[in-house]
Enzyme design. Structure first.
Site, mmCIF file in Angstrom:
data_model
loop_
_atom_site.group_PDB
_atom_site.id
_atom_site.type_symbol
_atom_site.label_atom_id
_atom_site.label_comp_id
_atom_site.label_asym_id
_atom_site.label_seq_id
_atom_site.Cartn_x
_atom_site.Cartn_y
_atom_site.Cartn_z
ATOM 1 N N ARG A 1 -2.103 0.541 -7.505
ATOM 2 C CA ARG A 1 -3.311 -0.211 -7.176
ATOM 3 C C ARG A 1 -3.004 -1.507 -6.426
ATOM 4 O O ARG A 1 -3.904 -2.172 -5.942
ATOM 5 C CB ARG A 1 -4.095 -0.518 -8.445
ATOM 6 C CG ARG A 1 -4.615 0.761 -9.103
ATOM 7 C CD ARG A 1 -5.505 0.478 -10.264
ATOM 8 N NE ARG A 1 -6.669 -0.272 -9.790
ATOM 9 C CZ ARG A 1 -7.546 -0.850 -10.573
ATOM 10 N NH1 ARG A 1 -7.410 -0.772 -11.879
ATOM 11 N NH2 ARG A 1 -8.553 -1.519 -10.079
ATOM 12 N N CYS A 2 -1.732 -1.856 -6.327
ATOM 13 C CA CYS A 2 -1.304 -3.109 -5.697
ATOM 14 C C CYS A 2 -0.847 -2.830 -4.258
ATOM 15 O O CYS A 2 0.042 -2.010 -4.030
ATOM 16 C CB CYS A 2 -0.164 -3.724 -6.510
ATOM 17 S SG CYS A 2 0.597 -5.149 -5.723
ATOM 18 N N SER A 3 -1.433 -3.541 -3.302
ATOM 19 C CA SER A 3 -1.076 -3.315 -1.897
ATOM 20 C C SER A 3 0.385 -3.666 -1.623
ATOM 21 O O SER A 3 1.054 -2.984 -0.834
ATOM 22 C CB SER A 3 -1.997 -4.117 -0.976
ATOM 23 O OG SER A 3 -1.858 -5.504 -1.202
#
Length: 113
Positions: free
Chosen positions: A9-11
């Site tokens: 979920r973390c870019s």
């Protein structure tokens, strides 16, 4: 051994994984938010990174600011806190053999390849 501690979920974490894959590398992907760290594993990661637990904390997180900022915990206490609240751990962490780094920016991974 090449491993990435990854949060899809973390870019920044996605960028780190993509960087490795674009280089033709297929790291072991460790979804540390689902599959929690053990104390021994987190201590090992910290040792490979040459970091203390408080050095890998996401200090801008609301939880950190409300519950932990300004409090004095020892190393073992911080490890337990990070295991209980893994979202406080900066990411991605890439481990290769006996070294580890934050892959932010993703190009930092070159330091250990």
């Amino acid at each position: 051994m090449l491993k990435i501690y990854h949060n899809p979920r973390c870019s920044k974490s996605r960028a780190g994984l993509k960087y490795l894959q674009d280089k033709g590398l297929e790291p072991e992907i460790r979804l540390y938010l689902k599959d929690e760290f053990t104390e021994a594993e987190l201590a090992d990661v910290l040792m490979r990174m040459a970091k203390q637990p408080w050095e890998i904390i996401r200090t801008h997180e609301k939880l950190y600011k409300t519950d932990f900022k300004g409090k004095n915990f020892n190393t073992d206490e911080w490890i337990k806190i990070l295991i209980e609240y893994p979202n406080l751990i900066q990411r991605p962490i890439v481990i290769k053999d006996h070294k580890g780094i934050f892959a932010v920016p993703a190009e930092n991974v070159e330091e250990i390849l």
